[in-house]
Design an enzyme around this catalytic site. Structure first.
Site, PDB file in Angstrom:
ATOM      1  CG  HIS A 129       4.503  -1.501  -2.355  1.00  7.71           C
ATOM      2  ND1 HIS A 129       3.150  -1.284  -2.390  1.00  7.71           N
ATOM      3  CD2 HIS A 129       4.822  -1.756  -1.062  1.00  7.71           C
ATOM      4  CE1 HIS A 129       2.673  -1.390  -1.169  1.00  7.71           C
ATOM      5  NE2 HIS A 129       3.659  -1.675  -0.338  1.00  7.71           N
TER       6      HIS A 129
ATOM      7  CG  ASN B  54      -6.445   2.453  -9.140  1.00  6.76           C
ATOM      8  OD1 ASN B  54      -7.408   2.592  -9.881  1.00  6.76           O
ATOM      9  ND2 ASN B  54      -6.350   3.064  -7.972  1.00  6.76           N
TER      10      ASN B  54
ATOM     11  CB  ALA C  90      -4.220   3.612  -2.827  1.00  8.01           C
TER      12      ALA C  90
ATOM     13  CD  GLU D 102       4.141  -3.519   2.572  1.00 15.66           C
ATOM     14  OE1 GLU D 102       4.680  -3.777   3.680  1.00 15.66           O
ATOM     15  OE2 GLU D 102       3.712  -2.389   2.261  1.00 15.66           O
TER      16      GLU D 102
ATOM     17  CE1 TYR E 188       2.857   2.044  -9.024  1.00 20.06           C
ATOM     18  CE2 TYR E 188       1.543   3.456 -10.451  1.00 20.06           C
ATOM     19  CZ  TYR E 188       1.985   3.108  -9.204  1.00 20.06           C
ATOM     20  OH  TYR E 188       1.555   3.813  -8.102  1.00 20.06           O
TER      21      TYR E 188
HETATM   22  C1  DQA Z   1       1.873   0.500  -5.344  1.00 17.67           C
HETATM   23  C2  DQA Z   1       2.308   1.774  -4.620  1.00 17.67           C
HETATM   24  C3  DQA Z   1       1.113   2.487  -4.001  1.00 17.67           C
HETATM   25  O1  DQA Z   1       1.534   3.682  -3.364  1.00 17.67           O
HETATM   26  C4  DQA Z   1       0.096   2.845  -5.067  1.00 17.67           C
HETATM   27  O2  DQA Z   1      -1.043   3.431  -4.479  1.00 17.67           O
HETATM   28  C5  DQA Z   1      -0.255   1.683  -5.930  1.00 17.67           C
HETATM   29  C6  DQA Z   1       0.801   0.778  -6.357  1.00 17.67           C
HETATM   30  C7  DQA Z   1       3.054  -0.171  -6.071  1.00 17.67           C
HETATM   31  O3  DQA Z   1       2.920  -1.334  -6.428  1.00 17.67           O
HETATM   32  O4  DQA Z   1       4.071   0.478  -6.330  1.00 17.67           O
HETATM   33  O5  DQA Z   1      -1.400   1.541  -6.346  1.00 17.67           O
HETATM   34  O6  DQA Z   1       1.386  -0.416  -4.376  1.00 17.67           O
END
Ligand code: DQA
Length: 148
Positions: free
Chosen positions: A102, A12, A78, A100, A24
């Site tokens: 997010h 996604n 996810a 990592e 986002y």
């Molecule tokens: C994400 C956070 C995840 O929980 C979510 O499923 C995503 C995006 C982020 O970049 O904030 O797809 O990885």
């Protein structure tokens, strides 16, 4: 020699810009890639971006990073919260720095987003700074490479 860094993006994240912009932000993945490549250049890093909606692609690419790259940045989307296969691939990458990322602050969101399999293998995690988090991750990797 310029270090090569692989930046992996999970499911996604190809929809960034239109997907839940209140969570986002409005930047697309292409915008984030361009800014990261610019940042990488200034740090002496060669940055390659990839995205897949498929867990197996991520596993295969993590395995590739192990032998063909000097560092890995991963936003597993996810799969962060579900994938033992991604974790196992990352555990095999103990020879290179792994950060990592997010975009959102996963700890302020639903309970199921608080647990990260990726965090069990990554050297560190950056969350909550939107696309800029990728640049922070590259800075962290540049520093880790310099220190080794
Ligand atoms: C994400 C956070 C995840 O929980 C979510 O499923 C995503 C995006 C982020 O970049 O904030 O797809 O990885």
């Amino acid at each position: 020699m310029t270090a090569s860094i692989l930046v992996l993006n999970g499911p996604n994240l190809n929809l960034l810009g239109t997907r839940e912009p209140e969570v986002y932000g409005s930047e697309t993945l292409a915008d984030i890639e361009a800014a990261s490549q610019e940042c990488g250049k200034s740090l002496g890093l060669d940055v390659e971006f990839r995205q897949s909606n498929t867990e197996g692609d991520l596993v295969t690419w993590i395995q590739e990073a192990r032998t063909a790259y000097d560092g890995l940045v991963i936003n597993a989307g996810a799969y962060t919260h579900t994938s033992v296969a991604v974790l196992d691939a990352l555990l095999a990458c103990d020879n290179l720095p792994v950060v990592e990322v997010h975009l959102s602050n996963i700890n302020q969101r639903e309970e199921f987003r608080h647990h990260s399999y990726v965090s069990k293998a990554a050297d560190g995690m950056i969350c909550g700074f939107g696309g800029y988090g990728y640049q922070m991750a590259l800075q962290a990797i540049a520093r880790m490479i310099d220190q080794t």
